[in-house]
Design an enzyme around this catalytic site. Structure first.
Site, PDB file in Angstrom:
ATOM      1  N   LYS A  58       6.353  -3.216 -14.572  1.00  0.00           N
ATOM      2  CA  LYS A  58       5.620  -4.010 -13.592  1.00  0.00           C
ATOM      3  C   LYS A  58       6.032  -5.465 -13.796  1.00  0.00           C
ATOM      4  O   LYS A  58       6.492  -5.830 -14.882  1.00  0.00           O
ATOM      5  CB  LYS A  58       4.101  -3.855 -13.847  1.00  0.00           C
ATOM      6  CG  LYS A  58       3.230  -4.118 -12.664  1.00  0.00           C
ATOM      7  CD  LYS A  58       2.914  -2.881 -11.856  1.00  0.00           C
ATOM      8  CE  LYS A  58       2.057  -3.256 -10.660  1.00  0.00           C
ATOM      9  NZ  LYS A  58       1.652  -2.123  -9.855  1.00  0.00           N
ATOM     10  N   GLY A 107     -14.788   1.352   0.955  1.00  0.00           N
ATOM     11  CA  GLY A 107     -13.548   0.617   1.243  1.00  0.00           C
ATOM     12  C   GLY A 107     -12.698   1.389   2.238  1.00  0.00           C
ATOM     13  O   GLY A 107     -12.146   2.437   1.912  1.00  0.00           O
ATOM     14  N   VAL A 108     -12.655   0.872   3.471  1.00  0.00           N
ATOM     15  CA  VAL A 108     -11.863   1.577   4.493  1.00  0.00           C
ATOM     16  C   VAL A 108     -10.700   0.679   4.936  1.00  0.00           C
ATOM     17  O   VAL A 108     -10.574   0.323   6.094  1.00  0.00           O
ATOM     18  CB  VAL A 108     -12.731   2.065   5.686  1.00  0.00           C
ATOM     19  CG1 VAL A 108     -13.489   3.313   5.308  1.00  0.00           C
ATOM     20  CG2 VAL A 108     -13.694   0.980   6.164  1.00  0.00           C
ATOM     21  N   GLY A 109      -9.862   0.334   3.946  1.00  0.00           N
ATOM     22  CA  GLY A 109      -8.647  -0.439   4.221  1.00  0.00           C
ATOM     23  C   GLY A 109      -7.521   0.525   4.551  1.00  0.00           C
ATOM     24  O   GLY A 109      -7.744   1.578   5.162  1.00  0.00           O
ATOM     25  N   ASN A 110      -6.318   0.176   4.115  1.00  0.00           N
ATOM     26  CA  ASN A 110      -5.139   0.998   4.429  1.00  0.00           C
ATOM     27  C   ASN A 110      -5.297   2.440   3.982  1.00  0.00           C
ATOM     28  O   ASN A 110      -5.069   3.365   4.756  1.00  0.00           O
ATOM     29  CB  ASN A 110      -3.901   0.398   3.739  1.00  0.00           C
ATOM     30  CG  ASN A 110      -3.462  -0.863   4.438  1.00  0.00           C
ATOM     31  OD1 ASN A 110      -3.327  -0.886   5.655  1.00  0.00           O
ATOM     32  ND2 ASN A 110      -3.244  -1.917   3.674  1.00  0.00           N
ATOM     33  N   VAL A 111      -5.680   2.636   2.727  1.00  0.00           N
ATOM     34  CA  VAL A 111      -5.786   4.002   2.203  1.00  0.00           C
ATOM     35  C   VAL A 111      -7.080   4.655   2.694  1.00  0.00           C
ATOM     36  O   VAL A 111      -7.078   5.806   3.148  1.00  0.00           O
ATOM     37  CB  VAL A 111      -5.738   4.009   0.655  1.00  0.00           C
ATOM     38  CG1 VAL A 111      -5.843   5.432   0.129  1.00  0.00           C
ATOM     39  CG2 VAL A 111      -4.461   3.353   0.151  1.00  0.00           C
TER      40      VAL A 111
HETATM   41  P1  NAD Z   1      -6.830  -2.613   1.246  1.00  0.00           P
HETATM   42  O1  NAD Z   1      -6.900  -4.013   0.784  1.00  0.00           O
HETATM   43  O2  NAD Z   1      -6.080  -2.276   2.491  1.00  0.00           O
HETATM   44  O3  NAD Z   1      -8.311  -2.010   1.433  1.00  0.00           O
HETATM   45  C1  NAD Z   1      -9.362  -2.277   0.567  1.00  0.00           C
HETATM   46  C2  NAD Z   1     -10.629  -2.321   1.418  1.00  0.00           C
HETATM   47  O4  NAD Z   1     -11.746  -2.416   0.542  1.00  0.00           O
HETATM   48  C3  NAD Z   1     -10.688  -3.529   2.351  1.00  0.00           C
HETATM   49  O5  NAD Z   1     -11.011  -3.101   3.673  1.00  0.00           O
HETATM   50  C4  NAD Z   1     -11.787  -4.401   1.756  1.00  0.00           C
HETATM   51  O6  NAD Z   1     -12.518  -5.123   2.723  1.00  0.00           O
HETATM   52  C5  NAD Z   1     -12.657  -3.355   1.077  1.00  0.00           C
HETATM   53  N1  NAD Z   1     -13.491  -3.847   0.010  1.00  0.00           N
HETATM   54  C6  NAD Z   1     -13.241  -4.815  -0.903  1.00  0.00           C
HETATM   55  N2  NAD Z   1     -14.302  -4.964  -1.726  1.00  0.00           N
HETATM   56  C7  NAD Z   1     -15.227  -4.068  -1.345  1.00  0.00           C
HETATM   57  C8  NAD Z   1     -16.520  -3.729  -1.808  1.00  0.00           C
HETATM   58  N3  NAD Z   1     -17.074  -4.365  -2.847  1.00  0.00           N
HETATM   59  N4  NAD Z   1     -17.197  -2.759  -1.167  1.00  0.00           N
HETATM   60  C9  NAD Z   1     -16.670  -2.124  -0.107  1.00  0.00           C
HETATM   61  N5  NAD Z   1     -15.429  -2.394   0.380  1.00  0.00           N
HETATM   62  C10 NAD Z   1     -14.735  -3.360  -0.224  1.00  0.00           C
HETATM   63  O7  NAD Z   1      -6.256  -1.789   0.006  1.00  0.00           O
HETATM   64  P2  NAD Z   1      -5.624  -0.331   0.016  1.00  0.00           P
HETATM   65  O8  NAD Z   1      -4.133  -0.446   0.087  1.00  0.00           O
HETATM   66  O9  NAD Z   1      -6.356   0.517   0.999  1.00  0.00           O
HETATM   67  O10 NAD Z   1      -5.964   0.148  -1.465  1.00  0.00           O
HETATM   68  C11 NAD Z   1      -7.278   0.561  -1.814  1.00  0.00           C
HETATM   69  C12 NAD Z   1      -7.336   0.827  -3.308  1.00  0.00           C
HETATM   70  O11 NAD Z   1      -6.373   1.830  -3.669  1.00  0.00           O
HETATM   71  C13 NAD Z   1      -6.980  -0.385  -4.187  1.00  0.00           C
HETATM   72  O12 NAD Z   1      -7.755  -0.332  -5.353  1.00  0.00           O
HETATM   73  C14 NAD Z   1      -5.519  -0.165  -4.524  1.00  0.00           C
HETATM   74  O13 NAD Z   1      -5.164  -0.792  -5.740  1.00  0.00           O
HETATM   75  C15 NAD Z   1      -5.476   1.343  -4.649  1.00  0.00           C
HETATM   76  N6  NAD Z   1      -4.140   1.920  -4.420  1.00  0.00           N
HETATM   77  C16 NAD Z   1      -3.502   1.735  -3.240  1.00  0.00           C
HETATM   78  C17 NAD Z   1      -2.251   2.306  -3.023  1.00  0.00           C
HETATM   79  C18 NAD Z   1      -1.520   2.137  -1.710  1.00  0.00           C
HETATM   80  O14 NAD Z   1      -0.545   2.864  -1.465  1.00  0.00           O
HETATM   81  N7  NAD Z   1      -1.950   1.243  -0.845  1.00  0.00           N
HETATM   82  C19 NAD Z   1      -1.650   3.077  -4.032  1.00  0.00           C
HETATM   83  C20 NAD Z   1      -2.341   3.276  -5.241  1.00  0.00           C
HETATM   84  C21 NAD Z   1      -3.588   2.694  -5.422  1.00  0.00           C
END
Ligand code: NAD
Length: 366
Positions: free
Chosen positions: A94, A194-198
């Protein structure tokens, strides 16, 4: 957001590098500085027994260099186990760039970093992480081939989140099978935090499976958009952990599974995408075990993203990446069964399985 669980004062109490709290036999730590561009970065190579050390580059406004060092040590170690348990021929690495990605990131700085990556001749391969993007990786690609997560137009694999979400979905199903005797999610009460990308793609899969979904996010517009799109409930309360539910899916922040929340948790399964869900792996893994809550280890079920970028090292094949990701189901079940059989936590079982793979390879190489 804090990136470390230690204060700068705690970190300074020990020897600067090999005595650091998160130092764990790392093979190589590279400090990178470029006077002209202002680059200050650290590349951590934890272990290359299984293959080149692949892991993203995080750009973060660390409060101190100690904090940056601790973060790169911790994150690179995590990558070793994530790749090992996913059956990938990759080691763990990393990088961190010290600075505010919104203010300090310039093409010159990214290119200077790329030259350092190139100087390692493929022992370390980079990718996106917090604070870096696909365009940054494309720029790095103009300097070195040792980069993944580049644009599809350049032969890359694009956004890894849908594959990550699919892996979380199959891992969650495996945990349900273990706990409830069936992986049929129809009617199961699932909270997605958390309803972001994943999180969004996970909700899509859960909704297709007929689950009873409640979602929460700190961004109100996002919650409303997703609820409307997939016909889910929105959580309006203020103590999610105490709610009646079958499955808790943390997809936002780490460390939400801690002494306080475990005491309240009514969920029977925890399975989500967030990294480092257990605030303290040993203590909280044990508490979950004692309470009979099945925890699907995060670094196992959220490995779809690394599986996806791994495909870029040869020639990217989306079908192969999905097939490998699907296997997270079997690995999760193996680990849950192993943990039960040996009366250890699921986190310990997952770590042991990853370590065994590394040891086997090490012995073959002797
Ligand atoms: P993202 O930033 O797109 O989504 C995160 C979401 O969580 C956002 O919508 C944000 O508003 C919300 N959030 C933040 N704090 C919050 C809280 N206290 N309560 C409720 N919602 C909250 O991120 P992502 O890419 O969807 O990743 C989500 C998690 O998965 C992260 O922890 C990331 O490290 C992990 N992850 C992601 C990937 C990937 O491929 N994107 C791979 C491995 C792990």
């Amino acid at each position: 957001m804090t990136v470390n669980s230690y204060s700068p004062e705690e970190l300074k109490k020990v020897d600067p590098v090999f005595g650091q709290i998160s130092f764990d036999g790392h093979e190589q730590i590279v400090f990178c500085h470029c006077k002209d561009s202002g680059l200050k970065a650290i590349i951590g190579i934890h272990n290359t027994v299984l293959g080149p050390a692949l892991g993203g580059t995080r750009m973060w406004n660390y409060t101190s260099e100690w904090e940056a060092l601790n973060d790169v040590l911790r994150l690179s170690r995590g990558m070793t186990y994530k790749s090992a348990i996913s059956g990938l021929d990759l080691g763990g690495g990393k990088a961190v760039i010290i600075g505010d990605s919104k203010k300090d990131k310039t093409p010159e700085l990214i290119k200077a970093f790329a030259h350092y990556v190139h100087s390692l001749s493929g022992r370390y391969i980079t990718a996106e992480d917090v604070g870096t993007t696909t365009p940054d990786m494309d720029l790095i690609h103009t300097i070195t081939p040792h980069v993944t997560g580049i644009s599809e137009s350049l032969g890359g694999s694009g956004n890894p989140s849908p594959v990550t979400a699919y892996g979380v979905f199959v891992g969650l199903k495996a945990a349900a099978k273990f706990q409830f005797g069936t992986d049929d999610l129809a009617g199961k009460k699932i909270f997605v935090q958390g309803v972001g990308n994943v999180g969004e793609t996970l909700v899509k899969h859960l909704s297709e499976a007929g689950a009873d979904i409640t979602i929460t996010d700190i961004t109100r517009e996002r919650v409303e958009e997703i609820a409307k799109k997939y016909n889910t409930k929105i959580y309006e309360g203020n103590d999610l952990y105490a709610e009646e539910m079958d499955i808790y899916a943390p997809c936002a922040l780490g460390a939400t599974v801690n002494t306080e929340t475990i005491q309240k948790l009514k969920a029977k399964v925890i399975a989500g995408a967030a990294n480092n869900q257990l605030a303290q792996e040993q203590i909280h893994g044990k508490m979950l075990q004692e309470k009979g809550i099945v925890y699907a280890p995060d670094f196992l079920i959220n490995a779809g993203g690394i599986i996806n970028v791994f495909g870029e090292i040869a020639k990217y094949d989306a079908q192969e990446a999905l097939r490998r990701t699907e296997n997270i189901y079997n690995t999760t079940l193996d680990i849950l069964n192993r943990a039960k059989e040996h009366n250890i936590t699921t986190h310990q079982a997952a770590m042991a399985m990853a370590e065994e793979r590394i040891e086997r390879k090490k012995n073959e190489q002797k």
